[in-house]
Design a protein around this motif. Structure first.
Motif, PDB file in Angstrom:
ATOM      1  N   VAL A 102      50.734  27.557  15.453  1.00 28.65           N
ATOM      2  CA  VAL A 102      50.436  26.122  15.360  1.00 28.65           C
ATOM      3  C   VAL A 102      48.980  25.884  14.975  1.00 28.65           C
ATOM      4  N   TYR A 144      53.055  23.758  26.757  1.00 27.60           N
ATOM      5  CA  TYR A 144      54.480  23.440  26.712  1.00 27.60           C
ATOM      6  C   TYR A 144      55.316  24.722  26.684  1.00 27.60           C
ATOM      7  N   ALA A 145      54.902  25.675  25.829  1.00 32.43           N
ATOM      8  CA  ALA A 145      55.662  26.917  25.682  1.00 32.43           C
ATOM      9  C   ALA A 145      55.585  27.785  26.928  1.00 32.43           C
ATOM     10  N   ALA A 200      60.164  29.533  23.617  1.00 33.36           N
ATOM     11  CA  ALA A 200      59.083  29.782  22.660  1.00 33.36           C
ATOM     12  C   ALA A 200      59.406  30.983  21.790  1.00 33.36           C
ATOM     13  N   LEU A 239      46.071  20.851  19.578  1.00 34.83           N
ATOM     14  CA  LEU A 239      47.451  21.277  19.323  1.00 34.83           C
ATOM     15  C   LEU A 239      47.709  22.684  19.873  1.00 34.83           C
ATOM     16  N   THR A 282      50.549  23.166  22.656  1.00 39.62           N
ATOM     17  CA  THR A 282      51.656  24.080  22.356  1.00 39.62           C
ATOM     18  C   THR A 282      51.754  25.176  23.402  1.00 39.62           C
ATOM     19  N   ALA A 306      51.448  29.280  19.911  1.00 42.90           N
ATOM     20  CA  ALA A 306      50.253  28.437  19.822  1.00 42.90           C
ATOM     21  C   ALA A 306      49.361  28.892  18.666  1.00 42.90           C
TER      22      ALA A 306
END
Length: 202
Positions: free
Chosen positions: A53, A19-20, A27, A12, A16, A50
């Motif tokens: 997360v 993607y960010a 973000a 994860l 994250t 991240a």
């Protein structure tokens, strides 16, 4: 499945960040929504998000293990404490150096606890875990245990080399694929070296 579950927070964290990284501004906006503050440097938003997360994922992992099995492994607790402390410092100081140190500290805690167990408590951690599945001479158990201590020490050092000599993106890739790959190679090497003892048992 066990491996995937153990890697759940790291996966994860990786997803994250990736993607960010494509939209740091988005973000940063999510950071504002989640924590009530926007990073001073928008470029730090992906690693900060991240970090949020991975902290949440590790907490969720602990909760799931507790309710599913009733007992949480000590190393999971250690991992939780480290990710909360170093992740919290990363967020508080908006400095990615802290979260980059976390894997190294975890590896070195593993190495230190195994060394303490072996040389102070006179207990072999690897034998305690695998003794029921594998019969080895005591000198071989000692060498296997020492090899794991050395491996964790080296992994901690390698993490620091990658973290502070390469880009954050490279470190995030290494954290998932490099760490997992090196662990797999090490375990396979151990398996090959110990296979003769398995054959002798048969």
């Amino acid at each position: 499945m066990k491996l995937l579950f153990d890697l759940f927070p790291v996966i994860l964290f990786f997803a994250t960040f990736k993607y960010a990284e494509k939209s740091p501004e988005l973000a940063a906006s999510w950071m504002g929504s989640l924590l009530g503050f926007v990073p001073d440097d928008v470029k730090l938003a992906p690693i900060l998000l991240a970090t949020v997360v991975v902290i949440a994922a590790t907490v969720a992992q602990i909760i799931w293990v507790h309710f599913r099995h009733g007992k949480v492994d000590k190393m999971l607790w250690v991992s939780l404490v480290l990710v909360v402390v170093f992740g919290g410092m990363t967020l508080a100081f908006q400095n990615e150096a802290f979260i980059k140190w976390k894997p190294t500290i975890l590896y070195w805690v593993f190495a230190g606890s195994m060394a303490f167990s072996a040389y102070v408590l006179k207990k072999n951690a690897i034998k305690a875990m695998l003794g029921e599945q594998l019969t080895l001479p005591e000198p071989v158990w000692a060498k296997v245990n020492l090899s794991w201590i050395a491996f964790f020490l080296v992994m901690g050092a390698v993490n620091l080399i990658v973290a502070f000599n390469f880009s954050t993106d490279t470190w995030v890739n290494f954290k998932l694929f490099g760490g997992m790959g090196l662990m797999l190679v090490f375990v396979l090497g151990q398996g090959m070296l110990l296979s003769k003892y398995v054959e002798e048992e048969k």
